[in-house]
Design a protein around this motif. Structure first.
Motif, PDB file in Angstrom:
ATOM      1  N   VAL A  77       1.138  -0.967  -0.412  1.00  0.00           N
ATOM      2  CA  VAL A  77      -0.227  -0.050   0.293  1.00  0.00           C
ATOM      3  C   VAL A  77       1.018   1.303   0.281  1.00  0.00           C
ATOM      4  O   VAL A  77       1.250   2.359  -0.356  1.00  0.00           O
ATOM      5  N   GLU A  78       2.124   1.082   0.808  1.00  0.00           N
ATOM      6  CA  GLU A  78       2.802   2.228   1.146  1.00  0.00           C
ATOM      7  C   GLU A  78       3.530   3.006  -0.212  1.00  0.00           C
ATOM      8  O   GLU A  78       4.005   4.068  -1.392  1.00  0.00           O
ATOM      9  N   VAL A  79       4.106   1.383  -1.210  1.00  0.00           N
ATOM     10  CA  VAL A  79       4.852   1.861  -2.316  1.00  0.00           C
ATOM     11  C   VAL A  79       4.269   2.521  -3.059  1.00  0.00           C
ATOM     12  O   VAL A  79       3.783   3.073  -3.986  1.00  0.00           O
ATOM     13  N   LEU A  80       2.523   1.545  -3.453  1.00  0.00           N
ATOM     14  CA  LEU A  80       1.373   1.775  -3.833  1.00  0.00           C
ATOM     15  C   LEU A  80       1.352   3.504  -4.672  1.00  0.00           C
ATOM     16  O   LEU A  80       1.221   4.338  -5.359  1.00  0.00           O
ATOM     17  N   VAL A  81       0.800   4.510  -2.829  1.00  0.00           N
ATOM     18  CA  VAL A  81       0.822   5.103  -3.450  1.00  0.00           C
ATOM     19  C   VAL A  81       1.871   6.461  -2.961  1.00  0.00           C
ATOM     20  O   VAL A  81       1.663   7.167  -3.597  1.00  0.00           O
ATOM     21  N   GLY A  82       2.520   5.989  -3.139  1.00  0.00           N
ATOM     22  CA  GLY A  82       4.519   6.226  -3.133  1.00  0.00           C
ATOM     23  C   GLY A  82       4.298   7.052  -4.374  1.00  0.00           C
ATOM     24  O   GLY A  82       5.179   7.964  -5.093  1.00  0.00           O
ATOM     25  N   GLU A  83       4.600   5.673  -4.948  1.00  0.00           N
ATOM     26  CA  GLU A  83       4.519   5.988  -6.616  1.00  0.00           C
ATOM     27  C   GLU A  83       3.923   5.763  -7.188  1.00  0.00           C
ATOM     28  O   GLU A  83       3.409   4.844  -8.753  1.00  0.00           O
ATOM     29  N   LEU A  84       2.043   6.505  -6.871  1.00  0.00           N
ATOM     30  CA  LEU A  84       1.230   6.270  -7.497  1.00  0.00           C
ATOM     31  C   LEU A  84       1.019   6.079  -8.992  1.00  0.00           C
ATOM     32  O   LEU A  84       0.573   5.279  -9.457  1.00  0.00           O
ATOM     33  N   PRO A  85       1.656   7.405  -9.815  1.00  0.00           N
ATOM     34  CA  PRO A  85       1.728   7.190 -10.985  1.00  0.00           C
ATOM     35  C   PRO A  85       1.861   6.449 -11.882  1.00  0.00           C
ATOM     36  O   PRO A  85       1.727   5.487 -13.183  1.00  0.00           O
ATOM     37  N   TYR A  86       3.525   5.711 -11.633  1.00  0.00           N
ATOM     38  CA  TYR A  86       4.285   4.025 -11.792  1.00  0.00           C
ATOM     39  C   TYR A  86       3.327   2.617 -11.463  1.00  0.00           C
ATOM     40  O   TYR A  86       2.990   2.063 -12.321  1.00  0.00           O
ATOM     41  N   VAL A  87       2.832   2.931 -10.005  1.00  0.00           N
ATOM     42  CA  VAL A  87       1.929   1.866 -10.689  1.00  0.00           C
ATOM     43  C   VAL A  87       1.037   2.231 -10.911  1.00  0.00           C
ATOM     44  O   VAL A  87       0.829   0.723 -11.614  1.00  0.00           O
ATOM     45  N   THR A  88       0.170   2.640 -11.341  1.00  0.00           N
ATOM     46  CA  THR A  88      -1.098   3.200 -11.864  1.00  0.00           C
ATOM     47  C   THR A  88      -1.019   2.240 -13.318  1.00  0.00           C
ATOM     48  O   THR A  88      -1.676   1.560 -13.583  1.00  0.00           O
ATOM     49  N   LEU A  89       0.084   2.978 -13.628  1.00  0.00           N
ATOM     50  CA  LEU A  89       0.276   2.430 -15.157  1.00  0.00           C
ATOM     51  C   LEU A  89       0.440   1.048 -15.108  1.00  0.00           C
ATOM     52  O   LEU A  89       0.197   0.520 -15.853  1.00  0.00           O
ATOM     53  N   LEU A  90       2.338   0.488 -14.325  1.00  0.00           N
ATOM     54  CA  LEU A  90       1.996  -0.871 -13.920  1.00  0.00           C
ATOM     55  C   LEU A  90       0.528  -1.465 -14.027  1.00  0.00           C
ATOM     56  O   LEU A  90       0.353  -2.778 -14.947  1.00  0.00           O
ATOM     57  N   LEU A  91       0.212  -0.909 -13.432  1.00  0.00           N
ATOM     58  CA  LEU A  91      -1.739  -1.759 -13.454  1.00  0.00           C
ATOM     59  C   LEU A  91      -3.004  -1.941 -14.724  1.00  0.00           C
ATOM     60  O   LEU A  91      -3.586  -2.788 -14.796  1.00  0.00           O
ATOM     61  N   ARG A  92      -2.037  -0.845 -15.846  1.00  0.00           N
ATOM     62  CA  ARG A  92      -2.956  -1.224 -16.068  1.00  0.00           C
ATOM     63  C   ARG A  92      -2.778  -1.489 -17.901  1.00  0.00           C
ATOM     64  O   ARG A  92      -3.287  -1.161 -19.075  1.00  0.00           O
ATOM     65  N   VAL A  93      -0.926  -1.501 -17.572  1.00  0.00           N
ATOM     66  CA  VAL A  93      -0.220  -2.426 -18.630  1.00  0.00           C
ATOM     67  C   VAL A  93      -1.591  -3.989 -19.284  1.00  0.00           C
ATOM     68  O   VAL A  93      -2.117  -4.483 -19.201  1.00  0.00           O
ATOM     69  N   ARG A  94      -1.438  -3.898 -20.739  1.00  0.00           N
ATOM     70  CA  ARG A  94      -2.261  -4.625 -21.509  1.00  0.00           C
ATOM     71  C   ARG A  94      -2.021  -5.677 -21.816  1.00  0.00           C
ATOM     72  O   ARG A  94      -2.300  -6.645 -22.476  1.00  0.00           O
TER      73      ARG A  94
END
Lengths: 195, 195
Positions: free
Chosen positions: A94-111
């Motif tokens: 959770v901490e990494v996800l929120v701390g690196e929010l745009p980067y993890v968001t991109l990772l989670l949207r990769v298709r």
């Protein structure tokens, strides 16, 4: 002052702009033209820094993946009972996800349309597997309810954690510890008063 | 047999095809041309059934919303202690989500660029508010842990439930009761063995 502005560009700031555009338009829908406009520099200036948009994607998801895999090597993730280790990993995720929010968001949207995307998906699955193994170990040590289906629990846990990228917006200066506590408490102890 | 095939088209089958295309391409990225190709009928045949793609979107998200709001009027959602009602609503939400998977998937991906999308977002928020109110009532009755932040818990609960549209693929003939049980059990009782 256009020249001065251009001079301030580093691979890091270009990456930050690219991630924002990728998240807004989707990676597939982003052209070098879009990146050039958003960054306010010419396409050839971008090519001075990187080979193309796939390299920017690779750098961006690597930052997210390095953050996530780094957790698994921290002392809290490798010592103690499995249930404590998996709680630690959940909290830190959770901490990494929120701390690196745009980067993890991109990772989670990769298709998965390009080699880099498929590599990122593979690495995500590897991270999920490692957490699933920890949950399995916690169950084997008798610390998880006997009726828990580990594979399903892993999916639901990540479903909850990953949903943060859709709705959580950090406040400047606010810590993420309270949010991480709430996630861990819900997942491991549930919402209900213990009877 | 093209003519016979065209004759079999009903608003219902057209809707089913449209939802599939919307989910694959995104609503914004879908043209009447795409719908015509996917359905195997001419654009003018589609206009015989509906005024345009926004009407198809409205019908599709209405189906999902009707399913979700219907839950709130079922006996299990209106009688008994609040904690039991909110557990019931969570269980039934999973069942509706899985039973109407493509329709709820579309609803959850709506972005708000058109009037219909904004209406759908507004209705979704209304549903979330009603569940949050139920969680609040359960807390007031002492059945939820005192440290639970109701707004955050609602977000995390829906984060977990809604994540199902991303990874759950129903098996033909399989019931969804086990899945719904797992979600409710995780959310309300947690993964950990009660100590």
């Amino acid at each position: 002052m256009t020249t001065a502005k251009r001079d301030t560009y580093t691979p890091e700031t270009l990456l930050s702009v690219a991630v924002q555009v990728f998240n807004e338009r989707g990676y597939d829908g982003t052209s070098m033209e879009h990146l050039s406009k958003a960054a306010g520099i010419s396409k050839s200036s971008i090519y001075h820094h990187v080979a193309g948009k796939e390299e920017l994607l690779r750098r961006a998801v690597s930052r997210a993946l390095d953050g996530l895999f780094g957790i698994l090597e921290e002392p809290g993730a490798v010592r103690g009972r499995a249930v404590e280790r998996v709680e630690y990993v959940t909290r830190r995720t959770v901490e990494v996800l929120v701390g690196e929010l745009p980067y993890v968001t991109l990772l989670l949207r990769v298709r998965g349309n390009t080699r880099t995307e498929r590599w990122a998906l593979e690495r995500r699955r590897e991270f999920d597997h490692q957490v699933a193994d920890l949950l399995g170990a916690a169950a084997a040590e008798g610390d998880l309810r006997a009726d828990v289906d580990i594979r399903l629990a892993t999916r639901l846990l990540f479903g909850m954690v990953n949903s943060l990228v859709e709705w959580y917006r950090p406040h400047p200066g606010a810590g993420h510890a309270q949010l991480a506590d709430a996630v861990v408490h819900l997942a491991f102890d549930g919402l209900r008063t213990t009877r």
